[in-house]
Motif scaffolding. Structure first.
Motif, PDB file in Angstrom:
ATOM      1  N   LYS A  72      77.582  11.548  24.065  1.00 34.16           N
ATOM      2  CA  LYS A  72      78.635  10.667  23.535  1.00 34.16           C
ATOM      3  C   LYS A  72      78.140   9.216  23.516  1.00 34.16           C
ATOM      4  O   LYS A  72      78.906   8.283  23.724  1.00 34.16           O
ATOM      5  CB  LYS A  72      79.900  10.818  24.382  1.00 34.16           C
ATOM      6  CG  LYS A  72      80.456  12.255  24.335  1.00 34.16           C
ATOM      7  CD  LYS A  72      81.865  12.302  24.873  1.00 34.16           C
ATOM      8  CE  LYS A  72      82.581  13.580  24.491  1.00 34.16           C
ATOM      9  NZ  LYS A  72      82.146  14.751  25.295  1.00 34.16           N
ATOM     10  N   SER A  73      76.886   9.058  23.318  1.00 35.26           N
ATOM     11  CA  SER A  73      76.225   7.762  23.136  1.00 35.26           C
ATOM     12  C   SER A  73      76.085   6.933  24.416  1.00 35.26           C
ATOM     13  O   SER A  73      75.782   5.750  24.358  1.00 35.26           O
ATOM     14  CB  SER A  73      76.870   6.924  22.019  1.00 35.26           C
ATOM     15  OG  SER A  73      77.984   6.185  22.481  1.00 35.26           O
ATOM     16  N   SER A 114      81.969  -4.611  23.174  1.00 40.13           N
ATOM     17  CA  SER A 114      83.328  -4.071  23.148  1.00 40.13           C
ATOM     18  C   SER A 114      84.366  -5.084  23.629  1.00 40.13           C
ATOM     19  O   SER A 114      85.565  -4.834  23.503  1.00 40.13           O
ATOM     20  CB  SER A 114      83.395  -2.795  23.992  1.00 40.13           C
ATOM     21  OG  SER A 114      82.703  -2.955  25.213  1.00 40.13           O
ATOM     22  N   THR A 155      87.168   7.565  25.075  1.00 43.58           N
ATOM     23  CA  THR A 155      86.526   8.562  25.948  1.00 43.58           C
ATOM     24  C   THR A 155      85.915   7.892  27.175  1.00 43.58           C
ATOM     25  O   THR A 155      86.056   8.372  28.305  1.00 43.58           O
ATOM     26  CB  THR A 155      85.406   9.284  25.163  1.00 43.58           C
ATOM     27  OG1 THR A 155      86.003   9.905  24.038  1.00 43.58           O
ATOM     28  CG2 THR A 155      84.705  10.325  26.016  1.00 43.58           C
ATOM     29  N   ASP A 214      78.539   3.770  20.869  1.00 43.92           N
ATOM     30  CA  ASP A 214      79.367   4.162  19.725  1.00 43.92           C
ATOM     31  C   ASP A 214      80.835   3.745  19.930  1.00 43.92           C
ATOM     32  O   ASP A 214      81.489   4.197  20.871  1.00 43.92           O
ATOM     33  CB  ASP A 214      79.252   5.687  19.578  1.00 43.92           C
ATOM     34  CG  ASP A 214      79.917   6.192  18.314  1.00 43.92           C
ATOM     35  OD1 ASP A 214      80.727   5.449  17.710  1.00 43.92           O
ATOM     36  OD2 ASP A 214      79.652   7.350  17.943  1.00 43.92           O
ATOM     37  N   ALA A 215      81.345   2.906  19.017  1.00 47.87           N
ATOM     38  CA  ALA A 215      82.721   2.404  19.139  1.00 47.87           C
ATOM     39  C   ALA A 215      83.753   3.531  19.097  1.00 47.87           C
ATOM     40  O   ALA A 215      84.844   3.395  19.657  1.00 47.87           O
ATOM     41  CB  ALA A 215      83.017   1.396  18.029  1.00 47.87           C
ATOM     42  N   THR A 216      83.419   4.645  18.472  1.00 46.32           N
ATOM     43  CA  THR A 216      84.404   5.732  18.421  1.00 46.32           C
ATOM     44  C   THR A 216      84.552   6.410  19.788  1.00 46.32           C
ATOM     45  O   THR A 216      85.443   7.220  19.982  1.00 46.32           O
ATOM     46  CB  THR A 216      84.024   6.798  17.364  1.00 46.32           C
ATOM     47  OG1 THR A 216      82.798   7.413  17.766  1.00 46.32           O
ATOM     48  CG2 THR A 216      83.863   6.176  15.986  1.00 46.32           C
ATOM     49  N   GLU A 217      83.691   6.066  20.730  1.00 46.48           N
ATOM     50  CA  GLU A 217      83.787   6.644  22.075  1.00 46.48           C
ATOM     51  C   GLU A 217      84.539   5.733  23.060  1.00 46.48           C
ATOM     52  O   GLU A 217      84.599   6.030  24.251  1.00 46.48           O
ATOM     53  CB  GLU A 217      82.386   6.943  22.640  1.00 46.48           C
ATOM     54  CG  GLU A 217      81.519   7.850  21.782  1.00 46.48           C
ATOM     55  CD  GLU A 217      82.000   9.298  21.738  1.00 46.48           C
ATOM     56  OE1 GLU A 217      83.051   9.615  22.349  1.00 46.48           O
ATOM     57  OE2 GLU A 217      81.323  10.102  21.071  1.00 46.48           O
ATOM     58  N   ASP A 218      85.115   4.620  22.573  1.00 52.56           N
ATOM     59  CA  ASP A 218      85.777   3.682  23.487  1.00 52.56           C
ATOM     60  C   ASP A 218      86.805   4.386  24.388  1.00 52.56           C
ATOM     61  O   ASP A 218      86.801   4.193  25.610  1.00 52.56           O
ATOM     62  CB  ASP A 218      86.487   2.559  22.702  1.00 52.56           C
ATOM     63  CG  ASP A 218      85.521   1.503  22.153  1.00 52.56           C
ATOM     64  OD1 ASP A 218      84.308   1.537  22.502  1.00 52.56           O
ATOM     65  OD2 ASP A 218      85.977   0.642  21.371  1.00 52.56           O
TER      66      ASP A 218
END
Ligand code: FAD
Ligand code: NAG
Ligand code: NAG
Ligand code: NAG
Ligand code: NAG
Ligand code: NAG
Ligand code: NAG
Ligand code: NAG
Ligand code: NAG
Length: 496
Positions: free
Chosen positions: A364-365, A52, A418, A412-416
């Motif tokens: 959430k990964s 990330s 969060t 999971d990049a979509t959880e950055d």
């Protein structure tokens, strides 16, 4: 015909003006390198320990000399191009050593030179600790450096050298910066100079914790200290034994008087399958800086049944440090807090928070949630063999403010977003609980924070919390003196 040539010339000139990489490329020495997207060298140069933290720059520039660095700084300033300086690439915050502009890789500044008669070690600004420890292995000397061998000397030292900048050797020798003798730096105006107790002492003070606000460091010179064989081990315990381990950590913190001994306690949440997290477990590291282990040392820890353990000694410091683990395959966020000496009740508070966030982030990964507790001695920052204790970090040295690192690793990049919000929240919860138990130093807002771990972009991590008001004021005046044109503000990182 003539006008066509002029037009072509103008077009090329315009391209160069709008393409800082081309301008830089034409101003470098023969050994310097410029790499463009999708080349192997480019991809390697921008890699970070956390996925990330990677961004895609216009180009990677690998300077070979201080003059090269001066040329790069001149162009990025003239074109106002955002840039990054990467040392070991362990920054957890996006943009601290990554950029969409010009990425400066210090890979060619990776030397380690021991001067046994002067008892100093000169280390290039882009070196990793593993390279330092490998070079010094067998010489009988070492430096107060990072615990994790894959970390860069640059960011670690400029941030103060805590957690792991609080070295294995900090009880006896203080922080890494307390053992710094000289820094060689290219200033924002391109001047190559040195900072030490006698040369630009104001800049020397500022570099000891003040990060990349003052230029690009080409070399750090540390005091060399004698290194004999050591003992060390990694022990992990079942969740049911966490309370016993917490008690052993606090007993060690209160009663150990041997500055050669060090402990790190990781209160750790791990996935249990199907989006759930297991109850937090203890992952403890024990270290003894000497060839003979005193009777009874660490006996409280050995008395608790470990689920898995390693324990070796006497071994070399390099054997203990291990190998460069390379980069992780995780995304991640880091945060930090500092407290007065720990109590078992507070460590249980921390475990409760890790447990609660495991429940929230399990689906959430998230793959790893940990809070590292570092029971340094009361005297670690004040009464030791430090060369000097004049530094921007920490804000106070007595009482000792014990640094903790929080790390959430996930996939999971979509959880950055969060994860960013979640780690800010757990930090706030832990600080509130510490406050309620009287463990926050009253004069230090937010409990003081170790900058090398702090999360960017949250109210809990203003630079005032790293340095305190007096040191921050000094940093600001040094910055105004050495970077009046704010060249280094084009680079990401903590800005004073
Ligand atoms: C797995 C892991 C383990 C860690 N263990 C420890 C530990 O044991 N102790 C500890 O204290 N910290 C530890 N850290 C935190 C670490 O100290 C910081 O992330 C540190 O900033 C990393 O330095 P770097 O050079 O590797 O990182 P980079 O990301 O390359 O640099 C970090 C910052 O320093 C600047 N910088 C680096 N080199 C230079 C230079 N030569 N001149 C000017 N600016 C420079 C960069 O511009 C950037 O802003 C760890 C981090 C990770 C991910
Ligand atoms: C790099 O490669 C990716 C796909 O592998 C491609 O989408 C991208 O356009 C390439 N970039 C450049 C600058 O060539
Ligand atoms: C420094 O980096 C070069 C490659 O850039 C490598 O060949 C060399 O072995 C490195 N030196 C050390 C001491 O790590
Ligand atoms: C100073 O360093 C020496 C040698 O490493 C060590 O024996 C001594 O205990 C240290 N002093 C303190 C106060 O830690
Ligand atoms: C930076 O660029 C500005 C023009 O934008 C110039 O006035 C200034 O002198 C430059 N500073 C340095 C240190 O190069
Ligand atoms: C520290 O040692 C003293 C004296 O032996 C003992 O009374 C005390 O309980 C110890 N502290 C802890 C936390 O074990
Ligand atoms: C996860 O759920 C599936 C089906 O719901 C179940 O078969 C499996 O055993 C569960 N795994 C774990 C580790 O709980
Ligand atoms: C999973 O996600 C849901 C909804 O987002 C949440 O309510 C739940 O607590 C999460 N955790 C587990 C372990 O299911
Ligand atoms: C260090 O490790 C190497 C390889 O694992 C081993 O051969 C060597 O004996 C070790 N040395 C010491 C002093 O522990």
């Amino acid at each position: 015909m003539k006008s066509l040539q002029v037009a072509l010339f103008l077009a090329a000139a315009l391209r160069a003006a709008s393409d800082p990489c081309a301008t830089i490329s034409s101003s470098l020495s023969p050994d310097a390198k410029v790499y463009y997207p999708n080349s192997t060298e480019y991809t390697l140069a921008i890699e970070h320990w956390l996925l990330s933290s990677i961004q895609q720059p216009q180009c990677v520039v690998e300077p070979s000399s201080a003059q090269d660095i001066a040329a790069i700084l001149k162009t990025v300033n003239a074109t106002k191009t955002p840039f990054a300086v990467k040392g070991g690439g362990h920054a957890s915050n996006v943009g601290f050593s990554s950029t969409t502009g010009v990425h400066i890789s210090l890979a060619q500044f990776n030397h380690t030179r021991l001067d046994a008669s002067a008892k100093t070690v000169a280390i290039g600004g882009g070196t990793k600790w593993i390279s330092v420890y490998t070079t010094l292995d067998g010489t009988g000397f070492n430096v107060v450096g990072g615990r994790n061998p894959s970390v860069g000397v640059g960011g670690f030292t400029l941030g103060g050298g805590t957690f792991t900048g609080y070295s294995w050797k900090s009880n006896a020798h203080g922080l890494a910066i307390d053992n710094l003798v000289q820094v060689s730096i290219v200033l924002p105006d391109g001047t190559a100079t040195t900072a030490s107790a006698t040369s630009h002492p104001d800049l020397f003070f500022a570099l000891k914790g003040g990060f990349n606000n003052f230029g690009v460091v080409t070399e750090f010179t540390f005091r060399a200290i004698p290194q004999d064989l050591v003992f060390g081990g990694h022990l992990s315990y079942a969740a049911a034994d966490l309370a016993a381990v917490n008690a052993a950590v606090v007993a060690f913190e209160q009663n150990n008087t041997d500055t050669r001994a060090a402990v790190v306690h990781g209160i750790t949440g791990l996935p249990a399958g199907n989006g759930t997290f297991a109850a937090p477990v203890a992952a403890v590291q024990l270290f003894y800086d000497g060839p003979t282990l005193p009777e009874g040392m660490f006996s409280d820890f050995f008395a608790i049944p470990a689920v898995s353990s390693t324990w070796d000694g006497p071994i070399t410091f390099l054997n203990w440090s291990g190998t460069d683990g390379g980069v992780s395959s995780l995304r991640g966020v880091f945060h930090a807090f500092s407290t007065l000496p720990h109590t078992p009740e507070f460590l249980q508070d921390v475990a409760d928070e890790v447990s609660a966030f495991g429940n929230e982030l399990g689906n959430k990964s998230a793959v790893y949630l940990s809070v590292a507790i570092e029971p340094f001695m009361k005297t670690a920052l004040s009464n030791n063999n430090a060369t000097s204790r004049s530094s921007a970090y920490p804000p106070v040295r007595s009482p000792v403010l014990l640094p903790s690192n929080i790390f959430f690793g996930y996939l999971d990049a979509t959880e950055d977003a969060t994860m960013h919000a979640a780690i800010a929240q757990i930090q706030a919860n832990i600080v509130a609980k510490a406050q309620a138990r009287g463990l926050i130093y009253p004069e230090s807002k937010g409990g003081s924070i170790y900058s090398n771990y702090a999360l960017a972009g949250t109210d809990g991590a203003h630079v005032i919390d790293f340095y305190g008001p007096a040191h921050l004021a000094q940093l600001r005046s040094v910055r105004a003196k050495f970077d009046p044109d704010s060249v280094m503000k084009l680079a990401g990182g903590w800005k004073v």
